[in-house]
Write a protein that holds these residues in place. Structure first.
Motif, PDB file in Angstrom:
ATOM      1  N   GLY A   1      -7.477  -6.990   4.613  1.00 29.14           N
ATOM      2  CA  GLY A   1      -6.052  -6.828   4.316  1.00 29.14           C
ATOM      3  C   GLY A   1      -5.811  -5.778   3.237  1.00 29.14           C
ATOM      4  O   GLY A   1      -6.711  -5.418   2.478  1.00 29.14           O
ATOM      5  N   LYS A   2      -4.560  -5.298   3.168  1.00 27.50           N
ATOM      6  CA  LYS A   2      -4.205  -4.264   2.188  1.00 27.50           C
ATOM      7  C   LYS A   2      -2.749  -4.441   1.770  1.00 27.50           C
ATOM      8  O   LYS A   2      -1.890  -4.748   2.589  1.00 27.50           O
ATOM      9  N   LEU A   3      -2.500  -4.240   0.483  1.00 25.50           N
ATOM     10  CA  LEU A   3      -1.141  -4.258  -0.054  1.00 25.50           C
ATOM     11  C   LEU A   3      -0.889  -2.982  -0.836  1.00 25.50           C
ATOM     12  O   LEU A   3      -1.676  -2.626  -1.717  1.00 25.50           O
ATOM     13  N   VAL A   4       0.202  -2.296  -0.513  1.00 24.64           N
ATOM     14  CA  VAL A   4       0.654  -1.196  -1.354  1.00 24.64           C
ATOM     15  C   VAL A   4       1.958  -1.636  -2.006  1.00 24.64           C
ATOM     16  O   VAL A   4       2.873  -2.113  -1.333  1.00 24.64           O
ATOM     17  N   ALA A   5       2.010  -1.530  -3.322  1.00 22.02           N
ATOM     18  CA  ALA A   5       3.207  -1.896  -4.075  1.00 22.02           C
ATOM     19  C   ALA A   5       3.883  -0.625  -4.583  1.00 22.02           C
ATOM     20  O   ALA A   5       3.218   0.371  -4.884  1.00 22.02           O
ATOM     21  N   VAL A   6       5.208  -0.684  -4.657  1.00 18.00           N
ATOM     22  CA  VAL A   6       6.015   0.474  -5.027  1.00 18.00           C
ATOM     23  C   VAL A   6       6.924   0.075  -6.191  1.00 18.00           C
ATOM     24  O   VAL A   6       7.441  -1.043  -6.223  1.00 18.00           O
ATOM     25  N   ASP A   7       7.112   0.979  -7.143  1.00 15.33           N
ATOM     26  CA  ASP A   7       8.072   0.718  -8.215  1.00 15.33           C
ATOM     27  C   ASP A   7       8.507   2.021  -8.868  1.00 15.33           C
ATOM     28  O   ASP A   7       7.713   2.959  -8.997  1.00 15.33           O
ATOM     29  N   LYS A   8       9.771   2.068  -9.280  1.00 19.77           N
ATOM     30  CA  LYS A   8      10.310   3.232  -9.985  1.00 19.77           C
ATOM     31  C   LYS A   8       9.888   3.281 -11.451  1.00 19.77           C
ATOM     32  O   LYS A   8       9.836   4.342 -12.062  1.00 19.77           O
ATOM     33  N   ASP A   9       9.638   2.106 -12.010  1.00 18.57           N
ATOM     34  CA  ASP A   9       9.483   1.950 -13.453  1.00 18.57           C
ATOM     35  C   ASP A   9       8.081   2.349 -13.917  1.00 18.57           C
ATOM     36  O   ASP A   9       7.092   1.719 -13.523  1.00 18.57           O
TER      37      ASP A   9
ATOM     38  N   ILE B   1       4.245   0.585 -13.322  1.00 21.94           N
ATOM     39  CA  ILE B   1       3.090   1.289 -12.758  1.00 21.94           C
ATOM     40  C   ILE B   1       1.878   1.120 -13.664  1.00 21.94           C
ATOM     41  O   ILE B   1       0.767   0.804 -13.207  1.00 21.94           O
ATOM     42  N   ASP B   2       2.080   1.305 -14.968  1.00 24.24           N
ATOM     43  CA  ASP B   2       0.979   1.141 -15.925  1.00 24.24           C
ATOM     44  C   ASP B   2       0.431  -0.284 -15.882  1.00 24.24           C
ATOM     45  O   ASP B   2      -0.790  -0.495 -15.919  1.00 24.24           O
ATOM     46  N   TYR B   3       1.339  -1.250 -15.827  1.00 27.11           N
ATOM     47  CA  TYR B   3       0.932  -2.652 -15.787  1.00 27.11           C
ATOM     48  C   TYR B   3       0.121  -2.943 -14.527  1.00 27.11           C
ATOM     49  O   TYR B   3      -0.911  -3.621 -14.572  1.00 27.11           O
ATOM     50  N   ALA B   4       0.578  -2.419 -13.377  1.00 23.47           N
ATOM     51  CA  ALA B   4      -0.126  -2.647 -12.110  1.00 23.47           C
ATOM     52  C   ALA B   4      -1.525  -2.052 -12.140  1.00 23.47           C
ATOM     53  O   ALA B   4      -2.490  -2.678 -11.668  1.00 23.47           O
TER      54      ALA B   4
ATOM     55  N   HIS C   1       4.122   5.189  -7.371  1.00 21.20           N
ATOM     56  CA  HIS C   1       5.283   5.395  -8.240  1.00 21.20           C
ATOM     57  C   HIS C   1       6.397   6.090  -7.464  1.00 21.20           C
ATOM     58  O   HIS C   1       6.253   7.218  -7.017  1.00 21.20           O
ATOM     59  N   GLY C   2       7.512   5.388  -7.310  1.00 25.06           N
ATOM     60  CA  GLY C   2       8.659   5.956  -6.627  1.00 25.06           C
ATOM     61  C   GLY C   2       9.616   4.858  -6.194  1.00 25.06           C
ATOM     62  O   GLY C   2       9.461   3.695  -6.547  1.00 25.06           O
ATOM     63  N   SER C   3      10.613   5.246  -5.428  1.00 28.56           N
ATOM     64  CA  SER C   3      11.609   4.295  -4.938  1.00 28.56           C
ATOM     65  C   SER C   3      11.162   3.675  -3.624  1.00 28.56           C
ATOM     66  O   SER C   3      10.490   4.326  -2.813  1.00 28.56           O
ATOM     67  N   PHE C   4      11.575   2.428  -3.371  1.00 29.17           N
ATOM     68  CA  PHE C   4      11.262   1.831  -2.071  1.00 29.17           C
ATOM     69  C   PHE C   4      11.976   2.554  -0.926  1.00 29.17           C
ATOM     70  O   PHE C   4      11.634   2.376   0.235  1.00 29.17           O
ATOM     71  N   ALA C   5      12.948   3.391  -1.263  1.00 27.05           N
ATOM     72  CA  ALA C   5      13.578   4.225  -0.237  1.00 27.05           C
ATOM     73  C   ALA C   5      12.579   5.236   0.328  1.00 27.05           C
ATOM     74  O   ALA C   5      12.785   5.784   1.416  1.00 27.05           O
ATOM     75  N   ASP C   6      11.491   5.485  -0.404  1.00 28.13           N
ATOM     76  CA  ASP C   6      10.439   6.411   0.035  1.00 28.13           C
ATOM     77  C   ASP C   6       9.140   5.686   0.355  1.00 28.13           C
ATOM     78  O   ASP C   6       8.055   6.263   0.282  1.00 28.13           O
ATOM     79  N   MET C   7       9.241   4.402   0.738  1.00 24.85           N
ATOM     80  CA  MET C   7       8.006   3.643   0.990  1.00 24.85           C
ATOM     81  C   MET C   7       7.260   4.147   2.221  1.00 24.85           C
ATOM     82  O   MET C   7       6.068   3.864   2.376  1.00 24.85           O
TER      83      MET C   7
ATOM     84  N   LEU D   1      21.593   3.426 -24.802  1.00 23.52           N
ATOM     85  CA  LEU D   1      22.316   3.205 -23.551  1.00 23.52           C
ATOM     86  C   LEU D   1      21.664   4.036 -22.445  1.00 23.52           C
ATOM     87  O   LEU D   1      22.059   5.158 -22.168  1.00 23.52           O
ATOM     88  N   ASP D   2      20.639   3.454 -21.827  1.00 25.74           N
ATOM     89  CA  ASP D   2      19.845   4.190 -20.839  1.00 25.74           C
ATOM     90  C   ASP D   2      20.038   3.630 -19.427  1.00 25.74           C
ATOM     91  O   ASP D   2      20.643   4.252 -18.579  1.00 25.74           O
ATOM     92  N   MET D   3      19.484   2.458 -19.154  1.00 28.29           N
ATOM     93  CA  MET D   3      19.601   1.732 -17.883  1.00 28.29           C
ATOM     94  C   MET D   3      18.845   2.344 -16.715  1.00 28.29           C
ATOM     95  O   MET D   3      18.938   1.833 -15.591  1.00 28.29           O
ATOM     96  N   ARG D   4      18.107   3.416 -16.916  1.00 28.02           N
ATOM     97  CA  ARG D   4      17.329   3.972 -15.807  1.00 28.02           C
ATOM     98  C   ARG D   4      16.079   3.128 -15.572  1.00 28.02           C
ATOM     99  O   ARG D   4      15.349   2.821 -16.499  1.00 28.02           O
ATOM    100  N   MET D   5      15.832   2.761 -14.320  1.00 22.82           N
ATOM    101  CA  MET D   5      14.583   2.084 -13.989  1.00 22.82           C
ATOM    102  C   MET D   5      13.418   3.058 -14.070  1.00 22.82           C
ATOM    103  O   MET D   5      12.326   2.700 -14.502  1.00 22.82           O
ATOM    104  N   ASP D   6      13.668   4.301 -13.666  1.00 19.46           N
ATOM    105  CA  ASP D   6      12.659   5.355 -13.801  1.00 19.46           C
ATOM    106  C   ASP D   6      13.084   6.246 -14.952  1.00 19.46           C
ATOM    107  O   ASP D   6      13.951   7.109 -14.793  1.00 19.46           O
ATOM    108  N   THR D   7      12.498   6.019 -16.119  1.00 18.66           N
ATOM    109  CA  THR D   7      12.903   6.751 -17.318  1.00 18.66           C
ATOM    110  C   THR D   7      12.423   8.200 -17.327  1.00 18.66           C
ATOM    111  O   THR D   7      12.739   8.944 -18.263  1.00 18.66           O
ATOM    112  N   SER D   8      11.684   8.590 -16.293  1.00 17.47           N
ATOM    113  CA  SER D   8      11.162   9.961 -16.250  1.00 17.47           C
ATOM    114  C   SER D   8      12.104  10.926 -15.540  1.00 17.47           C
ATOM    115  O   SER D   8      11.852  12.126 -15.510  1.00 17.47           O
TER     116      SER D   8
END
Length: 313
Positions: free
Chosen positions: A48-56, A60-63, A77-83, A127-134
């Motif tokens: 089996g295989k799992l690929v996880a995606v996240d903007k933050d 990514i560092d934690y994973a 690293h990216g949006s699930f819109a680009d999975m 006052l940021d609120m970005r999930m992807d701070t980059s």
């Protein structure tokens, strides 16, 4: 707050619905702090295989640290819109590859609880609120530059805020004297402009939700991800989505219903029901958190999980 203290909502229910084949290829489109991913990996065989995606970037560092020695896991690293890109890079193909796709649309506890991320109207922070701070525009940049009319539209559409115009006007007037840079400053202006507070809810809740959704393109990303899931899933593969507010759930519900119904053909066309191309079927009823989970984690109260299965041979 420790990143390990984040509690995934509907954890076992989501993974039970998702993992139909331990040898399969799965996508966790919203890694967060890995609660669902950890349990998915536990259910997988060596094949089996799992690929996880996240903007933050923090996620990514934690994973990478948490799953450093796990060959069945990959992080992207990216949006699930680009999975589909994530699937292509990890599995070598972006169509009919996934046995299951999970989207947990909630904001993770570390994002909410770390004042420096700028999501909270209860703790002071930039006052940021970005999930992807980059990348992208911060909440401060947006409220200091956007037109009053557009702010009102966003507050009404994404926050379902009935005093949207009043709050947008208050923000526009205040920023002329001093631009916004801190969360509590914005929260106080919105609070003062709210003439009817909802019981048990901070008067800036809906505006902060609306700004977060807008600066992160959350609903647009969700709509893209839903469309791409049809190509990514194998026949028999599962799509499991956990929503936390009515805007998201409405989009998910409508999408599944449209795919179950198939294309709408002109009335009177001589086509049999069996000839209509349907792509998904609902699995069970929408799932909500049990009372015991809500008592343990109040953020699960609004969660709704919907499950669909890809049709085809």
């Amino acid at each position: 707050m420790s990143q390990d203290l984040h509690r995934s909502v509907l954890l076992s229910e989501a993974v039970d619905a998702l993992v139909v084949d331990p040898d399969g290829f799965y996508i966790d489109g919203t890694f967060g702090r890995g609660g669902h991913s950890r349990l998915i990996v536990e259910r997988l065989s060596d094949r089996g295989k799992l690929v996880a995606v996240d903007k933050d970037p923090q996620a990514i560092d934690y994973a990478r640290e948490r799953f450093a020695n796990e060959s069945r896991f990959a992080i992207w690293h990216g949006s699930f819109a680009d999975m589909d890109r994530a699937a292509e890079e990890v599995a070598g193909q972006s169509e009919a590859v996934a046995t299951g796709i999970l989207l947990d649309l909630g904001v993770s506890s570390p994002q909410l609880d770390q004042a420096e991320r700028g999501f909270s109207f209860r703790q002071d922070g930039p006052l940021d609120m970005r999930m992807d701070t980059s990348r992208g525009i911060s909440a401060a940049d947006w409220v200091n530059s956007e037109s009053e009319a557009e702010m009102a539209r966003v507050f009404k559409e994404y926050g379902e805020e009935r005093f949207a115009r009043r709050m947008a006007g208050a923000i526009a007037r205040r920023r002329q004297d001093k631009p916004f840079s801190r969360t509590l400053d914005l929260a106080e202006v919105v609070k003062a402009a709210n003439p009817a507070w909802e019981k048990g809810k901070h008067p800036a809740t809906r505006v902060f939700q609306a700004i977060r959704i807008h600066v992160n393109g959350e609903l647009e990303d969700l709509q893209l991800a839903l469309k791409k899931s049809l190509a990514l899933l194998k026949p028999g593969g599962r799509l499991v989505i956990i929503s936390f507010h009515s805007l998201e759930d409405r989009i998910v519900k409508r999408f599944i219903r449209e795919q179950e119904r198939g294309p709408q053909l002109p009335r009177g066309l001589p086509v049999m029901e069996s000839q209509i191309q349907k792509t998904l079927r609902s699995v069970g009823k929408p799932v909500r958190a049990e009372a015991s989970e809500v008592d343990d984690n109040t953020r699960s109260r609004s969660a709704v999980m919907r499950i669909a299965e890809k049709l085809g041979e």
